[in-house]
Design an enzyme around this catalytic site. Structure first.
Site, PDB file in Angstrom:
ATOM      1  CD  GLU A 104      -2.912   0.925   2.440  1.00 43.47           C
ATOM      2  OE1 GLU A 104      -3.538  -0.159   2.483  1.00 43.47           O
ATOM      3  OE2 GLU A 104      -3.060   1.835   3.276  1.00 43.47           O
ATOM      4  CD  GLU A 108      -3.939   6.484   5.878  1.00 35.97           C
ATOM      5  OE1 GLU A 108      -5.043   6.097   6.309  1.00 35.97           O
ATOM      6  OE2 GLU A 108      -2.845   6.006   6.253  1.00 35.97           O
TER       7      GLU A 108
END
Length: 312
Positions: A104, A108
């Site tokens: 990943e 964020e």
């Protein structure tokens, strides 16, 4: 980490960041919504996606196919307005959301501070590479451009065209290499680290809307030459096509026509309400060729599956 009072106001970038489009990309035309599709509005003609968080929870959308290293993804994003404490909204690449061995690469936004963004990357499920970047703007005041370039030797994160982080591969160290979907979601992360990560959600300014424009993905797909709903699915939540295909493959045609199984699965498995992986597993366990019609097995699987709302 900056407080909101320390944010510096800047002019909103243009609607379409033509000059910021990474080489070798194209607009994202089609998406899948993994849960709560009513909270995700895709205006494909305008190239916009709006995800709402309210008493229904949030939603997560993704590209329908995964991409290989050597490309880039990008979007202009406007964070939700108001006091967003507790929420996480994001743009990220992941080989398979929810998988313990996922690769990943993240942008964020942590709801308690809209003048900061966190970057991170995971390899085979292992993270711990977080960095917090102070933004010269409030991410909810307007649209800003976020891009991730990911290759075999380096990862770069850019905001409004400016490089904010570069990680270079080190010989012998783990590196994200799995083909990845592009994801985005809005969810309540209050429970993470007792609220220290994103704050604690209270919802006084709900509904919260995170908007995405001008979403770009690599031209080349990873595992197939064109979109294939049987292959392009996220384990954890996904398309009825997967459940239908698994049911059809595992049923003896003499006892339960595959067509009926596929139809039942497709009607009963909503891409936001039934994880395809669980549905497929349940079907496999319950269908003994010749003993249980696939249509009934598919229905039972769907009824027993957790809707998954509230997850990333």
């Amino acid at each position: 980490m900056a407080s909101e009072s320390e944010c510096v106001a800047v002019a909103e970038p243009p609607h379409v960041h033509v000059h910021l489009h990474p080489d070798g990309t194209e607009p994202l035309a089609h998406i899948a919504v993994d849960y709560c599709p009513e909270a995700c509005h895709h205006a494909s003609e305008d190239g916009e996606i709006h995800v709402t968080y309210d008493d229904r929870g949030g939603a997560r959308w993704r590209s329908r196919c995964r991409f290989l290293p050597g490309g880039a993804v990008a979007a202009t994003i406007r964070a939700p307005a108001g006091d967003t404490a507790g929420l996480n909204y994001n743009l990220y690449l992941s080989s398979l959301e929810g998988s313990r061995d996922m690769d990943e690469i993240d942008f964020e936004f942590l709801g308690h501070d809209k003048c900061a963004v966190q970057t991170n990357f995971h390899v085979a499920g292992g993270g711990g590479r977080e960095q917090i970047h102070v933004l010269p703007f409030d991410s909810s005041d307007g649209f800003h451009h976020y891009a991730i370039a990911w290759g075999a030797d380096a990862i770069e994160w850019r905001i409004d065209g400016e490089l904010i982080r570069r990680e270079e591969r080190v010989a012998g160290e783990p590196w994200p290499e799995k083909p990845m979907f592009l994801y985005a979601s809005v969810w309540d992360a209050s429970h993470i680290n007792d609220g220290k990560w994103t704050g604690t959600y209270h919802g006084r300014d709900a509904p919260y809307v995170c908007s995405y424009r001008d979403i770009r993905v690599p031209l080349a797909l990873s595992l197939e030459d064109e979109e294939d709903p049987y292959k392009c699915a996220c384990v954890g939540y996904a398309s009825a096509a997967i459940a239908a295909a698994d049911a059809a493959e595992q049923v003896d045609a003499g006892d339960a026509p595959a067509a009926a199984a596929a139809a039942d699965a497709a009607e009963e498995v909503d891409a936001g309400d039934a994880p395809a992986a669980t549905a497929a597993t349940d079907v496999a366990e319950q269908v003994d060729a010749g003993d249980v019609p696939a249509s009934a097995a598919a229905a039972d699987a769907v009824k027993e599956v957790d809707a998954g709302a509230g997850k990333d």
